[in-house]
Design an enzyme around this catalytic site. Structure first.
Site, PDB file in Angstrom:
ATOM      1  N   GLU A  44       1.936  -5.877  -3.085  1.00  0.00           N
ATOM      2  CA  GLU A  44       1.476  -7.202  -2.651  1.00  0.00           C
ATOM      3  C   GLU A  44       0.021  -7.419  -3.073  1.00  0.00           C
ATOM      4  O   GLU A  44      -0.821  -6.553  -2.907  1.00  0.00           O
ATOM      5  CB  GLU A  44       1.565  -7.238  -1.114  1.00  0.00           C
ATOM      6  N   LYS A 116       4.600 -15.953   0.137  1.00  0.00           N
ATOM      7  CA  LYS A 116       5.053 -15.227   1.321  1.00  0.00           C
ATOM      8  C   LYS A 116       5.489 -16.215   2.403  1.00  0.00           C
ATOM      9  O   LYS A 116       4.801 -17.202   2.658  1.00  0.00           O
ATOM     10  CB  LYS A 116       3.878 -14.381   1.823  1.00  0.00           C
ATOM     11  N   CYS A 152       6.260  -8.336   1.616  1.00  0.00           N
ATOM     12  CA  CYS A 152       5.780  -7.605   2.802  1.00  0.00           C
ATOM     13  C   CYS A 152       6.411  -8.045   4.118  1.00  0.00           C
ATOM     14  O   CYS A 152       7.546  -7.713   4.394  1.00  0.00           O
ATOM     15  CB  CYS A 152       4.256  -7.689   2.864  1.00  0.00           C
ATOM     16  N   ASN A 396     -32.110   9.841  24.185  1.00  0.00           N
ATOM     17  CA  ASN A 396     -31.743   8.930  23.103  1.00  0.00           C
ATOM     18  C   ASN A 396     -32.687   9.030  21.907  1.00  0.00           C
ATOM     19  O   ASN A 396     -32.272   8.865  20.764  1.00  0.00           O
ATOM     20  CB  ASN A 396     -31.705   7.491  23.616  1.00  0.00           C
TER      21      ASN A 396
END
Lengths: 573, 573
Positions: A44, A116, A152, A396
Site C-alpha cells: 500500500e 481504498k 489494506c 532531577n
C-alpha cells in the site's frame, strides 16, 4: 488450469521519498521480471511510503505523487519490465480530495487505479482525516484471467469489496497492504486472509510493507492464500524479500462492467490468451513465522535501525548506567547498527555504585561499543550549590545533567541520542523530563519492564545457542533496579514490585479495564489507586517522550491520546 | 405571539471533572432560574468539558458521564430549578459506541437526548475516532412551543439536521457548541448561524464554551439569532457569562413523530399551555465583539490562565532575557495570573549584553514580577571544559543550562515553567531542544514574530490609554533580536529578515502553498528554498515543544501532523 507466476515485492520504502521509492520499484520489478513473474504486487502507498500523515493533505505532494506514478509506468517499460503487470500504491488527489490509491502499470501505462474503500480511523490510523473513500472495483484481464484488487483495511471489514469481487467472479485478488506490526497480530491476520480468499472465491495475494517509520514498524509477513484458505506462500518477517510463486487459477466467467453492491466495476482487457503451459517453480516458499521473542526483538531492531538511517544518522549515543534498560537498548542498537556505531557513556554521580560502573564497561566490551566515562559530579555541584537544591530538585538535576551531556556529545559528534526508558516507567511517570527522557528515539518505550528482563534473558540465551558472547551483562539482569539518584535508592521505594505493577498496567492500559474490574481481578484497592493515579497524571511527561517502536495494541502516543489538562480520576465517580 | 425567556450559560468547564462541572451546571441554572428563564442552554459536552479526546473511548468514563447526567437532573430539581428546561452536553455510550450527546433535563428527569450527527474530522477535530453519529431529532414541547436541538458541527454542514428541523416545523432551535477560537472566526460564524436560523425557520440559540483546554481556547461569543438572521443577543468573548433574553416565537404547527430526511423525529410533550403574557426584559444584550488585537490577547491570556490553574498551579517561572518574546509572555502572564505570580529569572552568560540585563529588570518592575539574577557562567564552564565544546555544541549548552536551571527552580518552588518561543522560531526550528524549548506551556507558540511585536505595541498603547504603565520595555520592542549565544550574534545571521520570513511562512504554512506559488508571489528562489527546507526539517523539534494556545488555522501540533522521518522536500519533485 491457467498458470500465472506472481511476485510479492515486500519492500521498505521511505516516507516522502518519491524518487527513491520509484527507483526501488524499478529495481524490484526487474528482479520479478528476471524471476519470470507475470504480476508483481508492491505494498500500500509504496510510492510515498506509509503513513504520510498530514502530508496527504498537501496538494503539491499529492500532485508530485500522481506525476511520479506516470513517470514510473514509463520507466518500468524502459527498464524492460513493461510486460510485468505491476501493482503499486500511491497518493492520488481528485476534486473530492486525497485518496489512498493503488494502480496497475503495464507497458508504460497506468491501466487501472482504485481507491481504498474502508478508511480505518482508530488506533494508529486517522484515515478519515486524510482520505476520501473509493467506490470502484478495477479489474484487469491479463492472459485470460481477471485480477481484482483491494487495499489494506478493505480486507479487515466484513462484506465490502472482497465479497463484491467474489460475486463479480474474479480469478485472483491482489491486496497491497501497510499493516503495522503488533505482538501476535499474525494469529489474527492469517485466518482473516484465508476467510477473505474464500469469500472472493479466488487466491489472495497480500503484500505488506516492511521497515520502520517513526513509531510504527511493519513486519512484512506477505502471503499468498488459496481460495480454499491454504497458505501457498509466505515471506519471512522484517526483511525485504521477493516472494515468487506459481498459481494454477480457475478461469471463471468474464467480469463485466457495471454496478455491483453499490460499487462501480471498471475493467480493462490486456490480453485474452492464456499463457502457454510452463514448468512451475519447485520447493516450498512458506517461511516459518518467528517465535514471539524473536518477532518482538526484530521489530525493535528494525524500528531503531530505520529511524536512525532514514533520519540521516549512522551512530547512536546514550547513557550506559549498568542497569537493564540501557543494556537491552545497547544490545538492540548493536544488532541494528553494529557495535562500532554505538557510543556508550557512563555518567557516574556520587550516588553511583561501583557495580554500575563495572556493568556499564562490561556491556561495552560485550557488544563492541565505544565507551567513555564522564562524571557529572562537577556539573551537579554547581547547580546544587548555586541554587541550594535538595530533595527531588537535586535528584532531577543529576538526570538532567546527563541529558545535557549526551546532547552536547551529539552536537559535537553527530550521533543520534537514544532514550532508554521502558513502558512501565512511562506509564507511571517514573522518569525525569529533560533528563532520562532526552533523546530522538526511545527503542523500548513500548516494552514493559518485566518484558525487558524477559527479552534480555532470551537474547543472551540465543547468543549462547550460537556460541556467541551474550550481549547483556548477567549482573544487569539480576540486580535490583535503582535510579541511583540518592543513597541506597531502589525503584521499589517509589513503585510497587514490577511484576505486580506490570500486571495492573496490562489490565488498566492495554485492557482498558476500570477500577471495579481491577478490584475484581484481586488487586489491593490501595495499590490500584496508587497506580491509576500515577498513570492518569503522567500524560504531559509521556507526550514529551521521543517516539519509540510500537509493539503493543495500546502504545503510548498514537494509540492513546489523552488530554494533559484532565481532572478525571478513574474510580473517583 | 408566545413568549419564552432563554438563558445561555457560557461557562468554563474542566475536562474530566464530572463532579465540578455538575456543580457548575447547578449554580448557573440557579442563576438562570433567578433571572426568570424558562430554558437554559449549556455548551456541547458541558458535563465532561470538550475535547476529552481518547477519554471518550474509556468505558468507565462514559458510564460515569451517563450516571452524572441522571444525578444532575435530580439535583437541579432539588435545587429548585426543575421547571427550567436545561440543555446540557455529555458523553453517552450505547451498543454502537460512544456519542457526543446533548440532553434536556426537566423536573428531575432526562426528557430528551440527541447524538451529534456530523462528526468533524479535520484540523483539531478527530471525532470519527471518538464517536458514532446520531440519527434522531429530539423535539421537546414546552409551553406549547416545539424546541429542537443540534450539536456544534451539525450547523456547519449544508443540509442535515437543521433543514430537517425546518421541515419538521420547530419553533426554536438550541445549539450547544464547543467551537475553538481562531482569529477572525466570528466573521464566518455569525453569518453562518444567521443562514441556519433562516433554514430552520426559527430562532437559533448558540451557546459556546469559553476557556482554555491544553492548546485550545474557546471564546464564547454565544448568540441568539432570529429566524430572519438578526442577531438578537450576543455574549461577551472570553468570559463566563449568563446571557438572558426574551423571545417572541411563532408557534407553528405541532411537530409529529416519525421519519424525516433519514432522521427519526422523537418528541416529548412537557406542556401545551402558552405562558401568560409577561413584561419582557429591556435594554440591549448584544455585546460588541473585541478588536482583532484584543481578541488575540484575550485568547492568549485565557489559554495561559486556564492551563496553569486547571493543572493545579498558581505561579509561573521563566527566563527574562530582555528580548521581545519573554517580555510579551511576561505581560500575558501578569494579565492572566497577576504580576505577583510571575517569577522572572535573568540568566546572563558571558555573551549577554548589558541592555539585556537592564531590560529584563525593567520588565519585572513594570509588571510587578518577582525577579532574580542567576548567571549560568559556572554551569556552562564545566560543560565546555570537561567536554571541550565549541561552536553549536557550546551555544546549545548555554540554552540548556538555562532550561535546567528553570526546571530546578520549578522543582524547588512549585512554579510552572513557561517556554517563550514564538511560531516563527518553531516553524524554522530556530530553538534549542531541551533549552529554550523547556516548559510545560508555550503561550506564544502560535504567534508569528512580527505579530509578537505588533501585540507588544498594542498592549503598551492600551496601557497608556488607561493611564497605566506600559508592561513591555520599549527597548525590548525596538532593538534587533538576538539569541546572544555568541559574540555579536543577531537572528538575521541565521534567518531572513522577520517581515520577509513571516510572509513566506504565512503562505507556506497557513496557506499550504507550494514552491511554484511562492515563486509566483515574487519571493526569491534561494529564500524560498532556504525557508522551506528549514520548516520541513524541524518536525521533531516542534513535537518536543510544549502545547501553547492555538490562534490560527494551522497551529503546529494539532492542525499539522507531519511524519518526523520524512524525505519529502517541497519543490524537489
Amino acid at each position: 488450469m491457467p498458470q500465472l507466476r506472481i511476485a510479492l515485492a515486500q519492500v521498505n520504502p521511505t516516507v516522502g521519498d518519491l524518487d527513491g521509492n520509484s527507483a526501488l520499484t524499478v529495481a524490484w520489478t526487474r528482479k520479478a521480471a528476471e524471476a519470470g513473474a507475470h504480476v508483481v504486487v508492491f505494498p500500500e502507498m509504496s510510492l510515498t511510503g506509509y503513513p504520510v500523515e498530514d502530508l496527504s493533505l498537501r496538494k503539491t505532494f499529492a500532485e508530485a505523487s500522481r506525476k511520479s506514478l506516470e513517470i514510473l509506468a514509463r520507466r518500468l517499460d524502459e527498464a524492460g519490465c513493461g510486460d510485468v503487470l505491476t501493482y503499486v500504491g500511491y497518493l492520488d488527489l481528485d476534486e473530492e480530495g486525497p485518496r489512498d490509491a493503488a494502480a496497475a502499470l503495464y507497458r508504460g501505462e497506468v491501466v487501472a487505479r482504485q481507491f481504498k474503500h474502508h478508511l480505518p480511523n482508530y488506533g494508529v490510523f486517522d484515515e478519515h482525516r486524510w482520505y476520501k473513500p473509493g467506490t470502484t472495483l478495477d479489474v484487469v484481464r491479463l492472459h485470460g484471467l481477471d485480477i481484482g484488487m483491494v487495499i489494506c483495511e478493505d480486507i479487515w471489514q466484513e462484506g465490502g469489496p472482497i465479497s463484491a469481487l467474489g460475486r463479480a467472479g474474479v480469478d485472483l485478488v491482489v491486496a497491497p497492504n501497510a499493516s503495522p506490526y503488533e505482538r501476535a497480530k499474525d494469529d489474527v491476520r492469517v485466518p482473516l486472509i484465508a476467510r477473505r480468499a474464500a469469500e472472493a472465491g479466488a487466491p489472495l495475494v497480500y503484500t505488506n510493507q516492511i521497515g520502520g517509520q517513526d513509531d510504527l514498524v511493519f513486519d512484512g509477513d506477505s502471503l499468498v492464500v488459496g481460495a480454499d484458505g491454504t497458505v501457498l506462500a509466505r515471506a519471512p518477517q522484517f526483511v525485504e524479500h521477493l516472494l515468487v510463486t506459481d498459481l494454477d487459477l480457475d478461469a471463471g466467467g468474464h467480469v463485466t462492467d457495471g454496478a455491483l453492491d453499490g460499487l462501480h466495476v471498471r475493467r480493462r482487457v490486456l490480453g485474452e490468451e492464456p499463457l502457454p503451459a510452463y514448468e512451475p517453480l519447485t520447493g516450498s516458499v512458506v517461511s516459518e513465522p518467528l517465535s514471539d521473542e524473536a518477532e518482538v526483538w526484530s521489530a525493535l531492531v528494525v524500528g531503531l535501525r530505520d529511524y536512525v538511517h532514514k533520519n540521516g544518522f549512522s551512530s547512536v549515543v546514550f547513557g550506559f548506567s549498568g542497569g537493564i534498560d540501557s543494556a537491552v537498548v545497547a544490545a538492540l542498537a548493536a544488532d541494528a547498527l553494529g557495535g562500532d556505531n554505538v557510543y556508550g557513556v557512563s555518567m557516574p554521580s556520587r550516588y553511583s555504585s561501583d557495580h554500575s560502573k563495572g556493568d556499564a564497561a562490561d556491556l561495552a566490551r560485550r557488544i563492541g561499543a565505544h565507551f567513555r566515562v564522564e562524571p557529572i559530579e562537577d556539573m551537579v555541584r554547581v547547580y546544587v550549590d548555586q541554587l541550594k537544591l535538595t530533595g527531588l530538585a537535586e535528584e532531577n538535576v543529576q538526570a538532567r545533567a546527563r541529558g545535557m551531556l549526551l546532547m552536547a556529545l551529539s552536537n559535537l559528534d553527530g550521533h543520534l541520542v537514544l532514550a532508554t526508558g521502558n513502558k512501565t516507567e512511562l506509564a507511571v511517570g517514573y522518569s525525569t523530563i529533560y533528563g532520562d527522557a532526552v533523546g530522538a528515539f526511545a527503542p523500548i518505550k513500548d516494552v514493559f519492564k518485566t518484558h525487558v528482563w524477559h527479552l534480555a534473558r532470551w537474547r543472551n540465551a540465543e547468543a549462547e545457542k550460537r556460541g556467541e558472547t551474550p550481549p547483556i551483562p548477567p549482573n544487569s539482569i539480576t540486580k535490583p533496579p535503582s535510579a541511583e539518584l540518592r543513597p541506597d535508592q531502589l525503584d521499589t521505594d517509589s513503585l510497587p514490585d514490577y511484576a505486580l505493577l506490570d500486571d495492573i498496567l496490562d489490565d488498566y492500559v492495554e485492557g482498558d479495564r476500570g477500577y471495579a474490574d481491577l478490584l475484581e481481578a484481586g488487586f489491593e484497592p490501595e495499590t490500584i489507586d496508587r497506580v491509576v493515579r500515577m498513570v492518569d497524571k503522567a500524560e504531559f511527561k509521556r507526550r514529551q517522550y521521543p517516539p519509540g517502536t510500537k509493539i503493543t495494541f495500546k502504545a503510548f502516543g498514537r494509540d492513546r491520546r489523552l488530554p494533559i489538562t484532565n481532572a478525571w480520576r478513574e474510580g473517583k465517580a
